[in-house]
Design a protein around this motif. Structure first.
Motif, PDB file in Angstrom:
ATOM      1  N   THR A 152      27.094  44.193   3.344  1.00 10.29           N
ATOM      2  CA  THR A 152      27.489  43.057   2.511  1.00 10.29           C
ATOM      3  C   THR A 152      26.329  42.461   1.730  1.00 10.29           C
ATOM      4  O   THR A 152      26.532  41.871   0.663  1.00 10.29           O
ATOM      5  CB  THR A 152      28.113  41.958   3.379  1.00 10.29           C
ATOM      6  N   LYS A 153      25.095  42.603   2.253  1.00  6.93           N
ATOM      7  CA  LYS A 153      23.937  41.982   1.602  1.00  6.93           C
ATOM      8  C   LYS A 153      23.132  42.954   0.741  1.00  6.93           C
ATOM      9  O   LYS A 153      22.484  42.537  -0.221  1.00  6.93           O
ATOM     10  CB  LYS A 153      23.010  41.373   2.662  1.00  6.93           C
ATOM     11  N   GLY A 154      23.139  44.212   1.070  1.00  9.54           N
ATOM     12  CA  GLY A 154      22.382  45.154   0.268  1.00  9.54           C
ATOM     13  C   GLY A 154      21.945  46.386   1.037  1.00  9.54           C
ATOM     14  O   GLY A 154      22.111  46.477   2.268  1.00  9.54           O
TER      15      GLY A 154
ATOM     16  N   SER B  47      24.947  65.275  -4.048  1.00  9.91           N
ATOM     17  CA  SER B  47      25.515  64.725  -5.272  1.00  9.91           C
ATOM     18  C   SER B  47      26.987  65.078  -5.442  1.00  9.91           C
ATOM     19  O   SER B  47      27.666  64.508  -6.290  1.00  9.91           O
ATOM     20  CB  SER B  47      24.751  65.243  -6.491  1.00  9.91           C
ATOM     21  N   ARG B  48      27.470  65.977  -4.630  1.00  2.43           N
ATOM     22  CA  ARG B  48      28.851  66.431  -4.806  1.00  2.43           C
ATOM     23  C   ARG B  48      29.825  65.300  -4.507  1.00  2.43           C
ATOM     24  O   ARG B  48      29.482  64.301  -3.870  1.00  2.43           O
ATOM     25  CB  ARG B  48      29.136  67.599  -3.872  1.00  2.43           C
ATOM     26  N   GLU B  49      31.043  65.462  -4.933  1.00 10.60           N
ATOM     27  CA  GLU B  49      32.085  64.490  -4.637  1.00 10.60           C
ATOM     28  C   GLU B  49      32.511  64.637  -3.183  1.00 10.60           C
ATOM     29  O   GLU B  49      32.983  65.691  -2.758  1.00 10.60           O
ATOM     30  CB  GLU B  49      33.275  64.707  -5.564  1.00 10.60           C
ATOM     31  N   ILE B  50      32.317  63.572  -2.434  1.00 12.81           N
ATOM     32  CA  ILE B  50      32.670  63.584  -1.013  1.00 12.81           C
ATOM     33  C   ILE B  50      34.055  62.976  -0.869  1.00 12.81           C
ATOM     34  O   ILE B  50      34.275  61.799  -1.200  1.00 12.81           O
ATOM     35  CB  ILE B  50      31.635  62.799  -0.183  1.00 12.81           C
ATOM     36  N   GLY B  51      34.979  63.755  -0.401  1.00 16.26           N
ATOM     37  CA  GLY B  51      36.361  63.313  -0.316  1.00 16.26           C
ATOM     38  C   GLY B  51      36.581  62.278   0.772  1.00 16.26           C
ATOM     39  O   GLY B  51      35.901  62.268   1.801  1.00 16.26           O
ATOM     40  N   ALA B  52      37.568  61.427   0.549  1.00 20.01           N
ATOM     41  CA  ALA B  52      37.890  60.395   1.539  1.00 20.01           C
ATOM     42  C   ALA B  52      38.305  61.010   2.869  1.00 20.01           C
ATOM     43  O   ALA B  52      38.097  60.416   3.934  1.00 20.01           O
ATOM     44  CB  ALA B  52      38.999  59.498   1.000  1.00 20.01           C
ATOM     45  N   ASP B  53      38.870  62.232   2.815  1.00 15.93           N
ATOM     46  CA  ASP B  53      39.300  62.875   4.048  1.00 15.93           C
ATOM     47  C   ASP B  53      38.132  63.359   4.890  1.00 15.93           C
ATOM     48  O   ASP B  53      38.309  63.709   6.067  1.00 15.93           O
ATOM     49  CB  ASP B  53      40.239  64.040   3.730  1.00 15.93           C
ATOM     50  N   GLU B  54      36.938  63.386   4.311  1.00 15.71           N
ATOM     51  CA  GLU B  54      35.756  63.802   5.060  1.00 15.71           C
ATOM     52  C   GLU B  54      35.119  62.649   5.818  1.00 15.71           C
ATOM     53  O   GLU B  54      34.280  62.867   6.698  1.00 15.71           O
ATOM     54  CB  GLU B  54      34.724  64.416   4.114  1.00 15.71           C
ATOM     55  N   ILE B  55      35.459  61.420   5.458  1.00 17.11           N
ATOM     56  CA  ILE B  55      34.877  60.236   6.078  1.00 17.11           C
ATOM     57  C   ILE B  55      35.645  59.909   7.356  1.00 17.11           C
ATOM     58  O   ILE B  55      36.831  59.566   7.322  1.00 17.11           O
ATOM     59  CB  ILE B  55      34.920  59.037   5.115  1.00 17.11           C
ATOM     60  N   THR B  56      34.966  60.026   8.480  1.00 17.83           N
ATOM     61  CA  THR B  56      35.644  59.854   9.769  1.00 17.83           C
ATOM     62  C   THR B  56      35.888  58.395  10.120  1.00 17.83           C
ATOM     63  O   THR B  56      36.877  58.062  10.776  1.00 17.83           O
ATOM     64  CB  THR B  56      34.824  60.503  10.897  1.00 17.83           C
ATOM     65  N   HIS B  57      34.991  57.503   9.707  1.00 16.70           N
ATOM     66  CA  HIS B  57      35.162  56.084  10.018  1.00 16.70           C
ATOM     67  C   HIS B  57      34.223  55.270   9.131  1.00 16.70           C
ATOM     68  O   HIS B  57      33.369  55.835   8.427  1.00 16.70           O
ATOM     69  CB  HIS B  57      34.885  55.787  11.495  1.00 16.70           C
ATOM     70  N   THR B  58      34.359  53.963   9.177  1.00 15.29           N
ATOM     71  CA  THR B  58      33.520  53.058   8.394  1.00 15.29           C
ATOM     72  C   THR B  58      32.943  51.989   9.303  1.00 15.29           C
ATOM     73  O   THR B  58      33.682  51.333  10.060  1.00 15.29           O
ATOM     74  CB  THR B  58      34.324  52.391   7.261  1.00 15.29           C
ATOM     75  N   ASP B  59      31.619  51.836   9.247  1.00 13.85           N
ATOM     76  CA  ASP B  59      30.932  50.787   9.996  1.00 13.85           C
ATOM     77  C   ASP B  59      30.530  49.658   9.041  1.00 13.85           C
ATOM     78  O   ASP B  59      30.345  49.890   7.841  1.00 13.85           O
ATOM     79  CB  ASP B  59      29.679  51.334  10.680  1.00 13.85           C
ATOM     80  N   GLN B  60      30.383  48.458   9.586  1.00 16.94           N
ATOM     81  CA  GLN B  60      29.972  47.315   8.777  1.00 16.94           C
ATOM     82  C   GLN B  60      28.632  46.758   9.248  1.00 16.94           C
ATOM     83  O   GLN B  60      28.297  46.819  10.430  1.00 16.94           O
ATOM     84  CB  GLN B  60      31.015  46.194   8.843  1.00 16.94           C
ATOM     85  N   CYS B  61      27.878  46.234   8.291  1.00 21.75           N
ATOM     86  CA  CYS B  61      26.638  45.540   8.610  1.00 21.75           C
ATOM     87  C   CYS B  61      26.320  44.591   7.460  1.00 21.75           C
ATOM     88  O   CYS B  61      26.975  44.610   6.409  1.00 21.75           O
ATOM     89  CB  CYS B  61      25.490  46.523   8.845  1.00 21.75           C
ATOM     90  N   ASP B  62      25.310  43.787   7.639  1.00 23.95           N
ATOM     91  CA  ASP B  62      24.833  42.931   6.550  1.00 23.95           C
ATOM     92  C   ASP B  62      23.837  43.686   5.677  1.00 23.95           C
ATOM     93  O   ASP B  62      23.919  43.649   4.451  1.00 23.95           O
ATOM     94  CB  ASP B  62      24.165  41.674   7.118  1.00 23.95           C
ATOM     95  N   LEU B  63      22.900  44.379   6.325  1.00 21.25           N
ATOM     96  CA  LEU B  63      21.828  45.070   5.608  1.00 21.25           C
ATOM     97  C   LEU B  63      21.739  46.507   6.099  1.00 21.25           C
ATOM     98  O   LEU B  63      21.648  46.752   7.309  1.00 21.25           O
ATOM     99  CB  LEU B  63      20.484  44.368   5.842  1.00 21.25           C
TER     100      LEU B  63
ATOM    101  N   ASN C 238      22.799  41.404  10.620  1.00 23.27           N
ATOM    102  CA  ASN C 238      23.070  42.606  11.391  1.00 23.27           C
ATOM    103  C   ASN C 238      22.620  43.798  10.553  1.00 23.27           C
ATOM    104  O   ASN C 238      23.080  43.979   9.417  1.00 23.27           O
ATOM    105  CB  ASN C 238      24.557  42.716  11.719  1.00 23.27           C
ATOM    106  N   VAL C 239      21.714  44.615  11.095  1.00 23.89           N
ATOM    107  CA  VAL C 239      21.048  45.664  10.333  1.00 23.89           C
ATOM    108  C   VAL C 239      21.364  47.028  10.936  1.00 23.89           C
ATOM    109  O   VAL C 239      21.315  47.203  12.159  1.00 23.89           O
ATOM    110  CB  VAL C 239      19.512  45.463  10.331  1.00 23.89           C
ATOM    111  N   VAL C 240      21.688  47.972  10.072  1.00 25.02           N
ATOM    112  CA  VAL C 240      21.813  49.367  10.472  1.00 25.02           C
ATOM    113  C   VAL C 240      20.680  50.132   9.809  1.00 25.02           C
ATOM    114  O   VAL C 240      20.435  49.987   8.606  1.00 25.02           O
ATOM    115  CB  VAL C 240      23.165  49.975  10.064  1.00 25.02           C
TER     116      VAL C 240
END
Length: 585
Positions: free
Chosen positions: A302-304, A95-111, A133-135
């Motif tokens: 993008t879908k949920g 629940s803690r605030e996760i800083g943007a500097d902790e996020i190494t990368h961003t992946d994309q998918c539909d679901l 495309n599902v992760v």
């Protein structure tokens, strides 16, 4: 700003809110995330609990934070407490605030599907079939898979055997089992979509090429005024599997997992925890923060997002806060998987999701020993022939009732079920040999552990069980007399004596019996499309829940007389959630 909250859900102090009707204190879920965390131990590799997930770990315990999940608008209902120390697992949620500097990368998918059990698997497979495309994020080494069959109606298999299940009657019996506390739109969604989902499961199994077939089976009538719906489907596997257990989930899940891994549109990631949901400025859920061995990263969907994280029986603090103490105080665990720690519940609550009223229903059965489910067919069969007595040496239940009802009766006894026994005689134990070739070895093992005792007479058996000899003898004599009466009738609990045996001759045995917890079946409230609802009964856009992370179906107790309803619900709602997320229907 925390990755899981938009500006509109933050109060002046930066705490994350849940709705107009109350806010979720940051310390509450932070404490909860830490509270259920004991380092996972290796148990039952087939359940996927052998490997610890990459999730936050702590030895800290929780105080009263769990009662603050609804903010200031809370009723405190005191109950006699108990500890649940049978199983504890690593919590993925933070629940803690996760800083943007902790996020190494961003992946994309539909679901994005969080959880790789049967609901997550069905969601992923259906999403991929619809071209998405599902992760899939599964924090353990494999999805939980210890189950027997799948429930539903309207399948091809039922049509082939002429088994026509009345949908309205199926719905009515589920509602009756909840004393009409279940949501009828959600129950109808399960019943109306279950046949299609089961057919889809078979189509997916066919892609594995392992000749695993779903077939419709018929359950014997339970009697005692309890209606049985013939909705159970079981699995036939080739003989070369050499599979001796009635638990076919591991075989089925292994095949479906292979299909997922071969599907180009599915990216299945084990040992990867879903940590926190992400919303945009409008409040729509747009993805989640994940954590693996390399740290945190984001997944945009993008879908949920579908929460398929299971129950929370591996989170001791949640068990203590949200379930009846008598449901677990003297219980063992039937399937000690360390994965179900309530991650989905907490992720949803953080964003203002509505949850089933507490106490949540626990799926609990009898036939338990102090350490495990009585997973030995011969002993199980034999114990169903005997009589159950409590710590005072008296009968307390119709032993022929479905397992959940007998379990509830055990939990209601003095000491919340501690000190209950099954009384058997030699004739009953001899009947074990037909099903259990190693019966003598099993009995010796149980005797060595102090779970089973033997004596030539009831009077000699009683002190070994710490029971009053005179009372136990009277209990046995009274039961035996029912068989010699003109009507052959159990005058105390109306047990069907045609399927029972008298305790006429010794030697006599006492086998310890207690309840076993399988899972918790209370979760986030959903609508008929599996969209998670907030406290105003409005959908949280982009967020879905399925399986034991979802609610609205069970209350009070799990209806074992409607077999496979839980797995059927999980498979069906995984299917429905993906279909709605991708197609909007």
């Amino acid at each position: 700003m925390a990755m899981g909250a938009s500006k509109s859900t933050m109060d002046a102090q930066g705490n994350q809110g849940i709705s107009r009707r109350g806010f979720l204190r940051g310390v509450g879920l932070a404490g909860l995330a830490a509270g259920g965390l004991c380092t996972a131990t290796a148990v039952a590799a087939a359940t996927g609990s052998a490997d610890a997930a990459y999730a936050e770990e702590s030895a800290a315990t929780v105080g009263n934070e769990l009662i603050e999940i609804y903010g200031e608008n809370v009723n405190l209902m005191p109950a006699y407490g108990a500890e649940w120390d049978v199983v504890a697992g690593p919590v993925g949620f933070e629940s803690r605030e996760i800083g943007a500097d902790e996020i190494t990368h961003t992946d994309q998918c539909d679901l994005l599907v969080i959880g790789g059990g049967i609901s997550g698997t069905m969601a992923a497979l259906k999403g991929a079939e619809l071209g998405a495309n599902v992760v899939v994020l599964e924090k353990m080494s494999k999805g939980r898979n210890t189950w027997e069959s799948v429930g539903g109606c309207g399948s091809r298999m039922q049509a082939e055997t002429g088994n026509v299940v009345d949908p309205a009657q199926y719905v009515e019996e589920i509602l009756r089992a909840s004393y009409w506390r279940a949501r009828p739109d959600v129950v109808w969604s399960f019943v109306n979509n279950s046949g299609e989902a089961i057919d889809f499961m078979q189509d997916s199994l066919d892609k594995a090429g392992r000749d695993i077939k779903i077939y419709n089976t018929t359950q014997p009538e339970t009697g005692y005024g309890i209606q049985v719906i013939q909705g159970e489907h079981k699995f036939a596997v080739p003989e070369d599997y050499n599979w001796t257990s009635w638990i076919f989930g591991p075989i089925v899940m292994d095949a479906l997992t292979a299909v997922m891994q071969n599907e180009l549109h599915i990216d299945l990631r084990f040992n990867t925890a879903g940590v926190q949901l992400v919303q945009d400025a409008s409040g729509r859920v747009t993805g989640a923060v994940a954590k693996d061995a390399d740290g945190y990263y984001a997944v945009e969907a993008t879908k949920g997002v579908v929460l398929c994280t299971g129950g929370y029986e591996a989170n001791p603090d949640m068990m203590k806060a949200w379930t009846r103490s008598e449901d677990y105080a003297a219980s063992s665990c039937w399937d000690p998987s360390t994965g179900p720690t309530g991650d989905g519940h907490m992720m949803g609550l953080q964003l203002g999701a509505q949850m089933d009223p507490i106490p949540h229903a626990v799926m609990n059965f009898n036939f338990g020993t102090p350490a495990q489910f009585l997973d030995i067919p011969g002993i199980w069969f034999t114990s169903s022939l005997g009589i159950a007595v409590n710590s005072r040496g008296v009968r307390f239940v119709n032993e022929g009732l479905p397992m959940n009802f007998v379990s509830n009766a055990i939990n209601a006894q003095p000491g919340r079920g501690k000190g209950c026994w099954i009384i058997l005689n030699q004739g009953m134990v001899d009947a074990m040999a037909d099903m259990q070739p190693t019966a003598d070895e099993t009995i010796k093992q149980y005797m060595d552990k102090g779970w089973m005792f033997k004596a030539d007479t009831v009077a000699d058996l009683a002190p070994q069980l710490r029971l009053d000899a005179a009372i136990l003898q009277e209990t046995v004599d009274t039961y035996n007399a029912y068989f010699s009466s003109a009507e052959k009738k159990d005058l105390q609990f109306r047990r069907n004596l045609e399927t029972a045996m008298p305790l006429a001759e010794g030697p006599y045995y006492g086998l310890v019996t207690n309840s076993t917890v399988l899972t918790v079946v209370g979760g986030l409230v959903i609508d008929e499309s599996c969209r998670v609802l907030n406290w105003d009964d409005e959908p949280i856009e982009g967020l879905y829940a399925a399986g034991n992370a979802s609610g609205g179906v069970f209350s009070g107790t799990y209806p074992r007389h409607l077999p496979a309803t839980s797995v059927g619900r999980a498979a069906t709602f995984g299917y429905v959630s993906a279909r709605h997320a991708i197609q909007g229907e």
